[in-house]
Design a protein around this motif. Structure first.
Motif, PDB file in Angstrom:
ATOM      1  N   GLU A 209       5.286  -4.656  -0.698  1.00 39.87           N
ATOM      2  CA  GLU A 209       4.707  -3.375  -1.081  1.00 39.87           C
ATOM      3  C   GLU A 209       4.068  -2.644   0.093  1.00 39.87           C
ATOM      4  O   GLU A 209       4.105  -1.424   0.182  1.00 39.87           O
ATOM      5  N   ARG A 210       3.454  -3.391   1.016  1.00 42.30           N
ATOM      6  CA  ARG A 210       2.765  -2.752   2.130  1.00 42.30           C
ATOM      7  C   ARG A 210       3.738  -1.960   2.995  1.00 42.30           C
ATOM      8  O   ARG A 210       3.421  -0.876   3.473  1.00 42.30           O
ATOM      9  N   LEU A 211       4.946  -2.471   3.180  1.00 39.09           N
ATOM     10  CA  LEU A 211       5.936  -1.747   3.973  1.00 39.09           C
ATOM     11  C   LEU A 211       6.323  -0.442   3.291  1.00 39.09           C
ATOM     12  O   LEU A 211       6.442   0.608   3.948  1.00 39.09           O
ATOM     13  N   SER A 212       6.523  -0.499   1.982  1.00 39.27           N
ATOM     14  CA  SER A 212       6.858   0.729   1.261  1.00 39.27           C
ATOM     15  C   SER A 212       5.707   1.723   1.296  1.00 39.27           C
ATOM     16  O   SER A 212       5.914   2.938   1.394  1.00 39.27           O
ATOM     17  N   GLU A 213       4.492   1.212   1.212  1.00 40.29           N
ATOM     18  CA  GLU A 213       3.313   2.088   1.278  1.00 40.29           C
ATOM     19  C   GLU A 213       3.272   2.833   2.610  1.00 40.29           C
ATOM     20  O   GLU A 213       3.054   4.047   2.666  1.00 40.29           O
ATOM     21  N   GLU A 246       4.285  -4.207 -12.322  1.00 38.15           N
ATOM     22  CA  GLU A 246       4.146  -2.848 -11.795  1.00 38.15           C
ATOM     23  C   GLU A 246       3.658  -2.912 -10.348  1.00 38.15           C
ATOM     24  O   GLU A 246       3.111  -3.934  -9.920  1.00 38.15           O
ATOM     25  N   PRO A 247       3.848  -1.845  -9.562  1.00 35.72           N
ATOM     26  CA  PRO A 247       3.308  -1.821  -8.194  1.00 35.72           C
ATOM     27  C   PRO A 247       1.802  -2.039  -8.189  1.00 35.72           C
ATOM     28  O   PRO A 247       1.101  -1.724  -9.161  1.00 35.72           O
ATOM     29  N   GLY A 248       1.286  -2.555  -7.080  1.00 38.29           N
ATOM     30  CA  GLY A 248      -0.135  -2.794  -6.937  1.00 38.29           C
ATOM     31  C   GLY A 248      -0.922  -1.503  -6.787  1.00 38.29           C
ATOM     32  O   GLY A 248      -0.375  -0.409  -6.623  1.00 38.29           O
ATOM     33  N   GLN A 249      -2.257  -1.673  -6.795  1.00 35.89           N
ATOM     34  CA  GLN A 249      -3.143  -0.513  -6.779  1.00 35.89           C
ATOM     35  C   GLN A 249      -2.944   0.344  -5.536  1.00 35.89           C
ATOM     36  O   GLN A 249      -2.910   1.571  -5.614  1.00 35.89           O
ATOM     37  N   ALA A 250      -2.800  -0.275  -4.361  1.00 38.26           N
ATOM     38  CA  ALA A 250      -2.685   0.491  -3.120  1.00 38.26           C
ATOM     39  C   ALA A 250      -1.441   1.366  -3.129  1.00 38.26           C
ATOM     40  O   ALA A 250      -1.472   2.537  -2.709  1.00 38.26           O
ATOM     41  N   LEU A 251      -0.328   0.821  -3.610  1.00 38.72           N
ATOM     42  CA  LEU A 251       0.915   1.587  -3.633  1.00 38.72           C
ATOM     43  C   LEU A 251       0.825   2.728  -4.638  1.00 38.72           C
ATOM     44  O   LEU A 251       1.292   3.843  -4.385  1.00 38.72           O
ATOM     45  N   ARG A 252       0.194   2.469  -5.778  1.00 37.40           N
ATOM     46  CA  ARG A 252       0.029   3.538  -6.762  1.00 37.40           C
ATOM     47  C   ARG A 252      -0.876   4.644  -6.229  1.00 37.40           C
ATOM     48  O   ARG A 252      -0.621   5.830  -6.442  1.00 37.40           O
ATOM     49  N   GLN A 253      -1.926   4.246  -5.515  1.00 34.90           N
ATOM     50  CA  GLN A 253      -2.815   5.255  -4.942  1.00 34.90           C
ATOM     51  C   GLN A 253      -2.090   6.101  -3.899  1.00 34.90           C
ATOM     52  O   GLN A 253      -2.334   7.313  -3.791  1.00 34.90           O
ATOM     53  N   MET A 254      -1.195   5.488  -3.130  1.00 33.52           N
ATOM     54  CA  MET A 254      -0.431   6.253  -2.146  1.00 33.52           C
ATOM     55  C   MET A 254       0.443   7.277  -2.856  1.00 33.52           C
ATOM     56  O   MET A 254       0.555   8.436  -2.414  1.00 33.52           O
TER      57      MET A 254
END
Length: 918
Positions: A209-213, A246-254
């Protein structure tokens, strides 16, 4: 010639290559290491450079658990080949020998800067440090320096379990550095370069997920907003399809920031580690009294722990495996060690008993163990519904960048432990087991500390501490004889000493004389390789010396299925009042047959618990044991029913509790606390009831647990209880409980976001209750309006809208007639949800406001949290965004006050949606 580890940097002419094809260069010239065997041995020694590696550790590292008969000879052959390759001209008069050997093992003496892995790790650590202080240009420079060390796949040409584990670790660290580098590029106005790199990295790691973020941020910063949103949708579909999450909080916030055009104002890439969880676990048990005889093991283990947190040594020790026989003191050593080094792990200490050798309860699965650990770290309960693979990833993510000590006690095997190991170098895992856990040493790089029985002098020291030096010194030979009969097991020695110390008229000689007469005991105690027999015999000394009432209490308490026992449930089990039960428990504590862990909480040592259970089977008449179990089940059932009535009144009577007096008298707040603290024990008792044939009680208890699980958002545990209860209800022919539990299953699946399963549960409930011809608006036959409310939601989910509203209106009318405000509020909440889904927004909001007002007046806070969240969502669908934010904000504050992270997450999701719609 290669320099020694003490050589200066100017003297270094050697270069060791591990980040690529394993090799070594001397003054720029490649040295031929030969076949994979010597090359793999060189890789293992280089990874542990300047440390002594024992022969056993080398065998484990090269072959793991599949050790050939020729393994030791193979190591000697590889060492000889390496010496010839590395220093063909070495003589005994030469001051520096590269590959040294001693009785302890082998060492490869190398300057740290000569090894590419160490250079890579140092540069990576500096990059992270620079990043943490917003020095983005230097972070980028050190990332480039770290990545420049790589010349191909790590540890190429080398084989073996340790190599496999180290390769995976290094590749994971390299990906971390790539992430920091891309984030630094974005923050140094080179977002286009970051996008190019991130596209390749994301394709190779599609679930990261961090890479996508970061890729979303880079695309946004380069004016490609639509592509950034496409990245989010792509990884979201993949996470749902492959992991069910579902995606994590950081990705949703992005995604929210990109949608809102707010991804420019702040350094959103500056997130080197997960958000700090608001829980610092401190789970270590208390130290064992009179800890003695383990100075050598403790000193060695402490040194290893210090090395694990030492930047100078690279922190190479991550796992400490403590093995040894039963009763030898593995847990005591682990706890003593953990408390001694706890200061080096400021982010917390986790402790978990994996129950690997408990014959009465199955060992914890890795998934269950991960759930316990994640709860200790304060993880979002909703994320605990994922599969074991996803839980393991979340666990490692929460530990990244944190210094946490993890003690895993009583492991059954390597496979149980491996998913529970931290991945961060700032953490340390201490594992205890009766098994040798060779795979942890070979594949995961653990260091083994084997614990044996005490030396004879150490056994005497322990007796001196417990009995007093004067008594032991008065007849040392007799004390030595006692220690020998105890097999020098610490647990056996403590119990034997306590028997003597607990009486004014019983001496060492008296106990030794008993042992001399009893041949069976002598045989078992004199068998040093059968610790369970020794411990059982020593337990019998204390057990048979007990007064009859104490002895019966000991064996009946062994029937309790939970890990801990409280004073009230002990009173029920023993058929005495609570003051008498407390005295009985305290008496067993004095004999060291029970341990007090709280004001009213007690626990057996695991082996004593097994022995107590055996005594119940041998010495307690079957009718007496059965009656005790029935009393215990009855007490827990009555307590659960009473708690249910406080948390959620009006849910309908539970049949088998009519003759049982309420076992607890609690306020609402006390009931919430009781439910949260006793739910695990309640489910243990539920399992016991079903296993022993108390099917009606099991069905009733599973039904009663619904309100307790709902009020604490314990969805997974609720689902497990439902499955046990449904099976018991089918066996007993209790159709009403089957219908109620089917309804509960639908509700749980709804909260878990599993809509197809939710519909199936409610459909089953409809079928069963229809067959029973129960009118949900009638009190007779146990029908209730809450079931009607849930069935109405099920009808709505299935599109049967015309049947929904009359059902709910009838249930609402009856609730008002009966004056049950909790039920009225529950129905109003469901009615609001259904009206909102039908687009009748004003009516939905009106019902929601009525529901909130009722619950605020009555004080049912967990239901109020649900009602406020539903009202906020109804307002959002109606386009009343400000009202939605207000109600969802109230819900968020309430959920946080309750410590309910599932509810907190739900209200935050609603607030995020409301914010995006403004």
């Amino acid at each position: 010639m290669m320099t020694s580890a003490s050589g200066s940097r100017s003297e270094t002419r050697t270069s060791v290559r591990l980040l690529g094809q394993v090799g070594v260069l001397e003054a720029g010239a490649e040295i031929e290491l030969g076949a994979p065997g010597p090359r793999s041995l060189f890789a293992v020694l280089a990874l542990r450079a300047n440390a002594t590696v024992t022969l056993d550790q080398l065998v484990d590292a090269l072959w793991g658990e599949a050790v050939p008969k020729t393994a030791e000879g193979g190591v000697y052959t590889y060492v000889s080949a390496l010496r010839k390759a590395l220093q063909p001209d070495w003589t005994r008069g030469h001051p520096h020998r590269l590959l040294t050997s001693s009785r302890a093992g082998y060492s490869l003496l190398l300057p740290t800067e000569s090894i590419d892995v160490r250079r890579f790790e140092e540069a990576a650590a500096e990059a992270r440090r620079r990043w943490s202080v917003d020095d983005f240009s230097q972070a980028l420079a050190h990332c480039d320096l770290a990545l420049a060390q790589w010349q191909g796949p790590a540890l190429g040409g080398a084989i073996g379990p340790l190599v496999t584990a180290e390769r995976a670790r290094l590749e994971a660290l390299e990906l971390d550095v790539q992430e920091i580098r891309c984030a630094a590029l974005i923050e140094t106005s080179s977002a286009a370069d970051a996008v190019s790199a991130l596209a390749v990295l994301s394709a190779a790691n599609p679930l990261r997920e961090r890479l996508s973020e970061l890729l979303m941020l880079g695309l946004y910063r380069t004016g490609r907003q639509a592509e950034a949103l496409d990245v989010y949708q792509s990884i979201r579909r993949r996470l749902i399809d492959e992991l069910g999450i579902e995606p994590g909080q950081a990705l949703r916030q992005m995604q929210e920031r990109v949608l809102g055009g707010a991804a420019e104002a702040e350094n959103l890439s500056r997130r080197p580690q997960p958000p700090v969880v608001g829980v610092v676990p401190a789970q270590l048990p208390h130290e064992v009294a009179h800890f003695t005889g383990r100075d050598g093991e403790l000193r060695r283990a402490t040194e290893l722990c210090e090395a694990a947190t030492s930047d100078a040594l690279g922190g190479f020790v991550l796992i400490l495996a403590i093995d040894g026989p039963a009763g030898v003191g593995k847990t005591a050593l682990a706890v003593q060690l953990a408390r001694q080094v706890a200061g080096s792990f400021p982010d917390g200490q986790l402790f978990l008993d994996l129950r690997g050798f408990d014959p009465r309860a199955a060992a914890l699965t890795s998934g269950d163990a991960l759930e316990h650990l994640l709860r200790g770290l304060g993880a979002d309960p909703e994320l605990l519904q994922q599969n074991a693979t996803a839980k393991a990833g979340l666990y490692r993510s929460l530990l990244t960048g944190r210094k946490v000590l993890v003690v895993l006690d009583n492991a059954v095997d390597v496979e149980q432990v491996r998913p529970l190991l931290p991945g961060s170098r700032g953490c340390l895992a201490v594992v205890t087991s009766r098994n040798r856990l060779a795979g942890l040493v070979a594949r995961d790089g653990a260091t083994r500390v084997s614990v044996e029985v005490l030396a004879p002098d150490a056994s005497l020291d322990l007796l001196r501490q417990v009995l007093g030096a004067e008594l032991v010194e008065s007849d040392v030979p007799l004390a030595r004889e006692l220690a020998a009969y105890c097999g020098h097991l610490p647990l056996a020695l403590r119990i034997a000493a306590e028997r003597i110390a607990g009486s004014d008229h019983y001496s060492i000689g008296d106990l030794v004389n008993e042992l001399r007469v009893d041949g069976d005991r002598l045989d078992s105690l004199s068998t040093p390789d059968d610790e369970s027999s020794a411990v059982r015999a020593v337990f019998s000394w204390s057990y048979r010396a007990l007064k009859p009432a104490d002895a019966q209490a000991f064996r009946l308490l062994g029937l309790h299925p939970a890990q801990e026992v409280g004073v009230p449930d002990a009173a029920a089990l023993l058929a005495i009042d609570e003051p008498a039960a407390r005295r009985q428990l305290d008496s067993l504590v004095r004999w060291h047959l029970l341990e007090q862990v709280g004001r009213d909480r007690y626990r057996f040592h695991d082996l004593l618990r097994v022995y107590a259970h055996e005594c119940a089977g041998l010495d307690e008449p079957g009718s007496s044991a059965g009656a005790a179990i029935e009393r215990l089940i009855g007490w827990y059932l009555a307590a659960a029913v009473r708690t249910r009535e406080i948390l959620a009144p009006g849910l309908g009577q539970i049949s088998s509790t009519a003759a049982v007096q309420a076992a607890v008298r609690l306020t609402y707040d006390e009931a919430m606390t009781w439910a949260g603290g006793h739910l695990t024990a309640l489910i243990d008792v539920l399992r016991m009831a079903a296993h022993r044939g108390f099917d009606q009680s099991a069905a009733d208890l599973a039904t009663a647990l619904g309100a307790l699980c709902h009020s604490t958002s314990r969805w997974t545990e609720w689902l497990g209880a439902i499955e046990i209860g449904q099976a018991a209800a089918r066996r007993s022919g209790d159709r009403l409980s089957q219908g109620r539990l089917a309804n509960d299953a639908g509700l749980v699946h709804h909260f878990l976001g599993q809509q197809e399963e939710a519909v199936a549960g409610h459909e089953a409930a409809i079928e069963i209750l229809t067959d029973l011809e129960l009118d949900p608006g009638q009190v007779e036959a146990g029908g209730d309006q809450v079931i009607a409310s849930n069935l109405a939601v099920a009808y709505s989910m299935m599109g049967r809208h015309l049947e929904v509203l009359p059902l709910l209106e009838d249930a609402m009318l009856l609730a008002r007639q009966r004056g049950n405000r909790f039920v009225e509020a529950s129905v109003a909440d469901s009615l609001g949800a259904v009206l909102s889904s039908l687009g009748r927004h004003d009516e939905a909001i009106e019902r929601g406001l009525r529901c909130v007002a009722l619950l605020r007046a009555e004080g049912y806070e967990h239901m109020l949290g649900h009602a406020l969240t539903q009202l906020g969502e109804s307002c959002l669908r109606a386009g009343r965004t400000d009202d939605s934010v207000r109600h969802l904000g109230d819900a968020l504050r309430l959920w946080r006050g309750l410590g309910d992270q599932w509810g907190e997450r739900r209200s935050l999701a609603g607030l995020a949606e409301a914010g995006a719609s403004r």
